[in-house]
Design a protein around this motif. Structure first.
Motif, PDB file in Angstrom:
ATOM      1  N   THR A   3       0.042  -1.030   0.002  1.00 10.93           N
ATOM      2  CA  THR A   3       0.671   0.246   0.234  1.00 10.93           C
ATOM      3  C   THR A   3       0.790   1.068  -0.092  1.00 10.93           C
ATOM      4  N   LEU A   7       0.382   7.273   6.135  1.00 12.16           N
ATOM      5  CA  LEU A   7      -0.260   6.312   7.173  1.00 12.16           C
ATOM      6  C   LEU A   7       0.583   7.309   8.238  1.00 12.16           C
ATOM      7  N   ARG A  22       4.705  -2.348   6.388  1.00 17.63           N
ATOM      8  CA  ARG A  22       3.155  -1.248   5.753  1.00 17.63           C
ATOM      9  C   ARG A  22       2.309  -2.688   4.915  1.00 17.63           C
ATOM     10  N   ASP A  23       2.817  -3.429   4.591  1.00 16.42           N
ATOM     11  CA  ASP A  23       1.337  -4.736   4.220  1.00 16.42           C
ATOM     12  C   ASP A  23       1.038  -5.287   5.136  1.00 16.42           C
ATOM     13  N   TYR A  25       0.546  -4.160   8.414  1.00  9.53           N
ATOM     14  CA  TYR A  25      -0.054  -2.917   9.562  1.00  9.53           C
ATOM     15  C   TYR A  25      -1.400  -3.178   8.194  1.00  9.53           C
ATOM     16  N   ALA A  26      -1.598  -2.333   7.180  1.00  9.94           N
ATOM     17  CA  ALA A  26      -2.752  -2.652   6.620  1.00  9.94           C
ATOM     18  C   ALA A  26      -2.979  -3.096   6.661  1.00  9.94           C
ATOM     19  N   TYR A  27      -2.320  -4.425   6.015  1.00  6.76           N
ATOM     20  CA  TYR A  27      -4.203  -6.198   6.339  1.00  6.76           C
ATOM     21  C   TYR A  27      -4.546  -6.083   8.073  1.00  6.76           C
ATOM     22  N   GLU A  29      -4.380  -3.950   9.593  1.00  6.34           N
ATOM     23  CA  GLU A  29      -6.199  -2.582  10.073  1.00  6.34           C
ATOM     24  C   GLU A  29      -7.264  -2.824   9.805  1.00  6.34           C
ATOM     25  N   ARG A  30      -7.085  -3.999   7.997  1.00  4.61           N
ATOM     26  CA  ARG A  30      -8.335  -4.357   7.703  1.00  4.61           C
ATOM     27  C   ARG A  30      -9.235  -4.894   8.255  1.00  4.61           C
TER      28      ARG A  30
END
Length: 348
Positions: A3, A7, A22-23, A25-27, A29-30
């Motif tokens: 992503t 952030l 970052r991947d 973190y985004a995973y 979070e989702r």
């Protein structure tokens, strides 16, 4: 898929700036509720602070990216995707391993992350498995129970909580674990952390304790040094055993139905506390040839505590029968047997 979305929390906290981090973190979070996501990120920040406090150097003494991945993914077992048939820690470790494997992470590093996630509730084990596993548990423990919080730099916790609010984390997380276990009891074996949590939310006796498991093992093991006597498996059985032991003249059996600091009223105005006084009073009953008849009036039980009232008829201790209404408070002991905390036949 990496992503590129801004952030600000990621950057403000100085989290490891790699595509993989970052991947992850985004995973998370989702995939997880905010209270889980915020906790997962805070756990890394506290783990990194502990590493610095211990003079450990990122890149030399521990793998900082791997520590971040272990922390941020450690509760992925509480997500819908991670909710399988194993305890949430192991489901989470397997889910995290699959996530990392899909992104080409080498198996050696995946194994370390798996240990950190699967063992994060296992005191005494995680600390022996390497720097990343130990530091992850320390950071997680700080955020949940305040373990080692005194070692954090002044103001760090306040700053992190301003960015990532707690949202009553300890109780919210406990509820999430219990909710999973209620629908899939195999996730909460009695000897696990989830099992211990689940026991508090089930009807009394639905989730066996360690001593229940021993009693049901089929080997006939007894407490070391104990005389072979039946234990009171229910509050109602305490009275039945009392009358049986009294008739048999079994003073030790009678005393076994009282906790060491129990209160006993053998006669109006006489209040005894503790085993020594209770044994003396019960011995006098045995020596007199007294007999007791109990008729259950009422019982109220809440978990391991029961309030019992019997109609008691005592004969043989004097020229006339003594009829009274008892007030008894009983408690379930660690071995599963019930015993008196308070036994007052004259309290109305």
């Amino acid at each position: 898929m990496t992503t590129d979305a801004p952030l600000p929390v990621f950057e403000r906290l100085g989290l490891p700036d790699t595509d993989l981090s970052r991947d992850a973190y985004a995973y998370v979070e989702r995939a997880t509720p905010d209270f889980v996501f915020f906790h997962s990120v805070r756990s890394y920040v506290f783990a990194r602070a502990h590493a610095r406090h211990q003079n450990l150097r990122a890149g030399a003494d521990y793998d900082d990216e791997l520590l971040f991945l272990s922390c941020v993914l450690h509760d992925i077992g509480l997500s819908e995707e991670g909710n399988g048939d194993q305890r949430f820690e192991v489901d989470g470790a397997d889910t995290a391993a699959a996530f990392l494997r899909e992104r080409g992470v080498e198996e050696r590093r995946i194994a370390i992350a798996w240990d950190a996630i699967a063992l994060h509730t296992s005191d005494g084990i995680a600390a022996r498995k390497g720097a990343e596993v130990r530091l992850a548990q320390e950071g997680i423990g700080t955020d949940i129970l305040g373990v080692r919080r005194e070692s954090l730099p002044a103001g760090l916790a306040d700053d992190v909580h301003a960015l990532l609010p707690r949202m009553d984390l300890g109780y919210a997380l406990s509820d999430a674990i219990v909710d999973q276990a209620k629908s899939r009891p195999q996730k909460a074996s009695p000897l696990t952390f989830p099992g211990a949590l689940l026991r508090h939310h089930l009807p009394h006796g639905a989730q066996p304790t360690w001593y229940d498991l021993l009693a049901g093992a089929g080997w006939g093991d007894k407490p070391v040094g104990a005389v072979a006597r039946r234990r009171a498996e229910t509050p109602e059985q305490v009275g039945a055993l009392f009358t049986e032991y009294l008739e048999a003249g079994d003073i030790e059996g009678l005393v076994s139905l009282y906790e060491p600091r129990a209160h006993f009223v053998p006669a109006p105005g006489t209040h005894l506390v503790g085993t020594e006084g209770i044994r003396t009073a019960l011995q006098q009953l045995v020596d007199s040839g007294a007999r007791l008849k109990l008729e259950l009036r009422e019982i109220r039980q809440v978990d391991d505590i029961a309030l019992v009232s019997n109609t008691a008829t005592l004969t043989g201790a004097g020229p006339e029968p003594v009829i009274s209404t008892t007030t008894e408070i009983l408690r379930r002991r660690p071995d599963g047997g019930w015993a008196h905390v308070v036994d007052d036949p004259f309290f109305n």
